[in-house]
Design a protein around this motif. Structure first.
Motif, PDB file in Angstrom:
ATOM      1  N   LEU A 132      73.213  61.857  52.714  1.00  0.00           N
ATOM      2  CA  LEU A 132      71.780  62.104  52.562  1.00  0.00           C
ATOM      3  C   LEU A 132      71.536  63.284  51.632  1.00  0.00           C
ATOM      4  CD1 LEU A 132      68.950  61.257  53.578  1.00  0.00           C
ATOM      5  CD2 LEU A 132      69.203  62.963  55.393  1.00  0.00           C
ATOM      6  N   ALA A 133      72.347  64.345  51.767  1.00  0.00           N
ATOM      7  CA  ALA A 133      72.206  65.518  50.901  1.00  0.00           C
ATOM      8  C   ALA A 133      72.502  65.177  49.447  1.00  0.00           C
ATOM      9  CB  ALA A 133      73.127  66.637  51.382  1.00  0.00           C
ATOM     10  N   HIS A 134      73.446  64.260  49.215  1.00  0.00           N
ATOM     11  CA  HIS A 134      73.785  63.859  47.853  1.00  0.00           C
ATOM     12  C   HIS A 134      72.694  63.011  47.210  1.00  0.00           C
ATOM     13  CE1 HIS A 134      77.698  65.394  46.882  1.00  0.00           C
ATOM     14  NE2 HIS A 134      78.249  64.933  47.975  1.00  0.00           N
ATOM     15  N   THR A 135      71.995  62.201  48.004  1.00  0.00           N
ATOM     16  CA  THR A 135      71.053  61.224  47.445  1.00  0.00           C
ATOM     17  C   THR A 135      69.597  61.625  47.611  1.00  0.00           C
ATOM     18  OG1 THR A 135      71.083  59.988  49.542  1.00  0.00           O
ATOM     19  CG2 THR A 135      72.658  59.324  47.844  1.00  0.00           C
ATOM     20  N   LEU A 136      69.350  62.776  48.218  1.00  0.00           N
ATOM     21  CA  LEU A 136      67.986  63.180  48.541  1.00  0.00           C
ATOM     22  C   LEU A 136      67.207  63.688  47.333  1.00  0.00           C
ATOM     23  CD1 LEU A 136      66.095  63.418  50.994  1.00  0.00           C
ATOM     24  CD2 LEU A 136      66.996  65.712  51.373  1.00  0.00           C
ATOM     25  N   ASN A 137      67.902  64.055  46.261  1.00  0.00           N
ATOM     26  CA  ASN A 137      67.207  64.624  45.101  1.00  0.00           C
ATOM     27  C   ASN A 137      67.752  64.091  43.780  1.00  0.00           C
ATOM     28  OD1 ASN A 137      69.664  66.026  45.120  1.00  0.00           O
ATOM     29  ND2 ASN A 137      68.730  67.726  46.240  1.00  0.00           N
TER      30      ASN A 137
ATOM     31  N   GLY B 230      79.033  52.445  58.112  1.00  0.00           N
ATOM     32  CA  GLY B 230      77.644  52.262  58.494  1.00  0.00           C
ATOM     33  C   GLY B 230      76.825  53.516  58.281  1.00  0.00           C
ATOM     34  N   ALA B 231      77.393  54.674  58.648  1.00  0.00           N
ATOM     35  CA  ALA B 231      76.683  55.943  58.459  1.00  0.00           C
ATOM     36  C   ALA B 231      76.500  56.247  56.986  1.00  0.00           C
ATOM     37  CB  ALA B 231      77.461  57.073  59.142  1.00  0.00           C
ATOM     38  N   VAL B 232      77.531  55.982  56.182  1.00  0.00           N
ATOM     39  CA  VAL B 232      77.439  56.206  54.739  1.00  0.00           C
ATOM     40  C   VAL B 232      76.378  55.295  54.117  1.00  0.00           C
ATOM     41  CG1 VAL B 232      78.684  55.995  52.556  1.00  0.00           C
ATOM     42  CG2 VAL B 232      79.799  57.053  54.524  1.00  0.00           C
ATOM     43  N   GLY B 233      76.401  54.017  54.505  1.00  0.00           N
ATOM     44  CA  GLY B 233      75.415  53.082  53.973  1.00  0.00           C
ATOM     45  C   GLY B 233      73.994  53.464  54.343  1.00  0.00           C
ATOM     46  N   LEU B 234      73.800  53.944  55.576  1.00  0.00           N
ATOM     47  CA  LEU B 234      72.471  54.372  56.003  1.00  0.00           C
ATOM     48  C   LEU B 234      72.003  55.573  55.192  1.00  0.00           C
ATOM     49  CD1 LEU B 234      70.219  53.820  58.037  1.00  0.00           C
ATOM     50  CD2 LEU B 234      71.339  55.394  59.619  1.00  0.00           C
ATOM     51  N   GLY B 235      72.932  56.494  54.893  1.00  0.00           N
ATOM     52  CA  GLY B 235      72.580  57.639  54.061  1.00  0.00           C
ATOM     53  C   GLY B 235      72.205  57.232  52.646  1.00  0.00           C
ATOM     54  N   LEU B 236      72.924  56.234  52.105  1.00  0.00           N
ATOM     55  CA  LEU B 236      72.620  55.741  50.759  1.00  0.00           C
ATOM     56  C   LEU B 236      71.218  55.145  50.683  1.00  0.00           C
ATOM     57  CD1 LEU B 236      75.984  53.996  49.832  1.00  0.00           C
ATOM     58  CD2 LEU B 236      74.973  55.924  48.645  1.00  0.00           C
TER      59      LEU B 236
ATOM     60  N   VAL C 220      63.426  58.448  51.155  1.00  0.00           N
ATOM     61  CA  VAL C 220      62.711  59.672  51.527  1.00  0.00           C
ATOM     62  C   VAL C 220      62.279  60.443  50.285  1.00  0.00           C
ATOM     63  CG1 VAL C 220      62.973  61.906  52.672  1.00  0.00           C
ATOM     64  CG2 VAL C 220      63.858  59.849  53.769  1.00  0.00           C
ATOM     65  N   GLU C 221      63.169  60.541  49.296  1.00  0.00           N
ATOM     66  CA  GLU C 221      62.836  61.303  48.093  1.00  0.00           C
ATOM     67  C   GLU C 221      61.648  60.691  47.352  1.00  0.00           C
ATOM     68  OE1 GLU C 221      64.987  62.966  44.035  1.00  0.00           O
ATOM     69  OE2 GLU C 221      65.408  60.944  44.746  1.00  0.00           O
ATOM     70  N   ALA C 222      61.645  59.369  47.191  1.00  0.00           N
ATOM     71  CA  ALA C 222      60.539  58.727  46.478  1.00  0.00           C
ATOM     72  C   ALA C 222      59.211  58.957  47.194  1.00  0.00           C
ATOM     73  CB  ALA C 222      60.817  57.231  46.343  1.00  0.00           C
TER      74      ALA C 222
ATOM     75  N   SER D 156      59.271  53.699  37.074  1.00  0.00           N
ATOM     76  CA  SER D 156      58.525  54.614  37.937  1.00  0.00           C
ATOM     77  C   SER D 156      59.460  55.201  38.995  1.00  0.00           C
ATOM     78  CB  SER D 156      57.383  53.867  38.622  1.00  0.00           C
ATOM     79  OG  SER D 156      57.907  52.870  39.497  1.00  0.00           O
ATOM     80  N   ILE D 157      58.930  56.148  39.769  1.00  0.00           N
ATOM     81  CA  ILE D 157      59.714  56.720  40.869  1.00  0.00           C
ATOM     82  C   ILE D 157      60.151  55.623  41.830  1.00  0.00           C
ATOM     83  CG2 ILE D 157      59.550  58.188  42.918  1.00  0.00           C
ATOM     84  CD1 ILE D 157      57.736  60.038  41.254  1.00  0.00           C
ATOM     85  N   ALA D 158      59.208  54.738  42.171  1.00  0.00           N
ATOM     86  CA  ALA D 158      59.542  53.643  43.080  1.00  0.00           C
ATOM     87  C   ALA D 158      60.548  52.678  42.445  1.00  0.00           C
ATOM     88  CB  ALA D 158      58.267  52.892  43.471  1.00  0.00           C
ATOM     89  N   GLY D 159      60.430  52.459  41.128  1.00  0.00           N
ATOM     90  CA  GLY D 159      61.357  51.560  40.451  1.00  0.00           C
ATOM     91  C   GLY D 159      62.787  52.079  40.473  1.00  0.00           C
TER      92      GLY D 159
END
Length: 434
Positions: free
Chosen positions: A57-62, A181-187, A193-195, A294-297
């Motif tokens: 989550l920390a890697h993909t949050l920003n 499963g935990a890794v996939g959920l974080g991905l 969340v960021e978008a 876009s951000i969503a894209g």
């Protein structure tokens, strides 16, 4: 081995040195000692699941907010932005090699508990740094390097070593597989969340949330029990510690290895140049600035590619590998990568960019090397490399390949923009190299 899909900066190959060291340690249950109790296993498994989820989550949050802030700090100069991001990734990769090796050995001496905390503390500090000074380029650089190095170390290296302290054989394989499963959920959770935040609060707030994720991860790490008993801990060997800090130890392959090993290693080296993290930041720039996503894209692309890569890794690639020879599999995946990147860079077209995704999935994130991986391991054993030495050499070789490739692609992109040349040729270069 067939690699799994992980986000930029969170590479599965970093587990290899820890695996080799953990196998050398005496197992609980040997020498008269008892197996770890069920409660220890339960708490460790739950803690590692949570800390890996929070690390991803920390890697993909920003992903998007970081690229935007770097572009703004570089005054909108996309060529300079690409080069600065590449240098950050190269510095983090080189530092990561040293930290993973030295830190892994230190955790064998002093226990795991202290080292679990390094990643969460780096997330807390990195998020706070950027939140307070989002327009300062040097702050952005140090934040990115700090977070990348220590999040990967604490999550991947120390977490995997802790699991190998108490789980063995099939049980270990099952527990490692469960973490997928935990890794996939974080991905999935990070980009989503960021978008949502970017649309409402701007680029600073995801870094405030990163600090909160780091604080939560600290609490989780404090709940993980120590797994390495004092009787199992290795004595501190300063000589071995200093030798392990050499990131270029993999050159032994070309000094002591056979001609066959040198050839196979060269193939794996080149295949590593198109791992996802080598083009991750450049792809963010391409999607936002050239394709007008876009951000969503961008969020949908990152999540969609992650799901598709996970499916391909579990269902598609194993079937192809079983039904074809190693030569056929390797040639097929290499040519599919060449075609995908050549087409992706042929025009600034969103449809073309998305349309080549099926071709990318075959060899994405090191999957092209799944066929020759066992051959490399067998040849290294034949040349006198121990399992631990082979793991360290191959891990460092792949890391150096991604570092050099990241820098090369960024400078090609910057050169093309500064000379008025079509910058999409960088993807063609990636296809030819990998």
């Amino acid at each position: 081995k067939a690699p799994l899909h992980f986000p930029p900066g969170f590479s599965p190959s970093a587990r290899a040195p820890a695996r080799a060291r953990a196998m050398e340690a005496p197992r609980p249950g040997e020498g008269g000692s008892e197996l770890p109790p069920a409660e220890l296993k339960r708490r460790l498994s739950r803690g590692v699941h949570w800390t890996w989820f929070l690390a991803v989550l920390a890697h993909t949050l920003n992903l998007q907010s970081e690229a935007i802030l770097f572009r703004n700090a570089c005054k909108g100069d996309l060529g300079r932005t690409a080069v600065v991001l590449a240098r950050c990734n190269a510095a983090a990769g080189l530092a990561g090699i040293v930290v993973n090796e030295v830190g892994g050995r230190l955790s064998d001496t002093f226990g795991r508990s202290l080292f679990y905390l390094l990643g969460p503390l780096s997330q807390l500090a990195a998020g706070a740094m950027v939140f307070m000074r989002p327009d300062h380029l040097r702050t952005l650089v140090w934040s990115k390097i700090l977070r990348s190095v220590f999040t990967t170390f604490s999550g991947t290296v120390v977490g995997a070593a802790g699991m190998r302290d108490v789980f063995f054989g099939k049980e270990l394989g099952d527990k490692i597989a469960e973490t997928g499963g935990a890794v996939g959920l974080g991905l999935l959770a990070g980009p989503l969340v960021e978008a949502s935040i970017l649309r409402r609060a701007g680029e600073r707030v995801p870094f405030l949330l990163l600090s909160l994720v780091g604080a939560a991860n600290c609490a989780v790490c404090l709940s993980i029990p120590e797994t390495l008993r004092r009787a199992q801990r290795a004595a501190l060997d300063l000589g071995a510690l200093l030798r392990s800090a050499n990131p270029f130890g993999f050159l032994r392959i070309y000094i002591d290895g056979s001609r066959k090993l040198r050839t196979l290693a060269a193939v794996q080296f080149l295949q590593s140049t198109i791992d996802g993290k080598t083009l991750s930041d450049l792809s963010q720039i391409w999607m936002r600035e050239h394709l007008g996503f876009s951000i969503a894209g961008i969020r949908n692309y990152v999540m969609g590619f992650g799901l598709a890569a996970s499916f391909a890794g579990k269902e598609l690639r194993p079937v192809i590998l079983r039904r074809s020879s190693i030569w056929d599999y390797t040639t097929c995946t290499n040519l599919s990568s060449l075609a995908a990147y050549a087409l992706r860079g042929a025009a600034e077209s969103p449809r073309l960019f998305l349309g080549v995704m099926p071709l990318l999935l075959l060899g994405a994130n090191g999957a092209a090397g799944a066929g020759i991986g066992p051959l490399v391991n067998a040849e290294m054993a034949a040349c006198g490399f121990t399992a631990g030495e082979a793991a360290v050499c191959l891990n460092n070789m792949r890391a150096c390949a991604t570092i050099l490739a990241t820098l090369f692609y960024a400078h090609v992109y910057s050169f093309c923009r500064s000379r008025g040349i079509y910058p999409g040729y960088v993807f063609t270069a990636a296809g030819l190299l990998g």
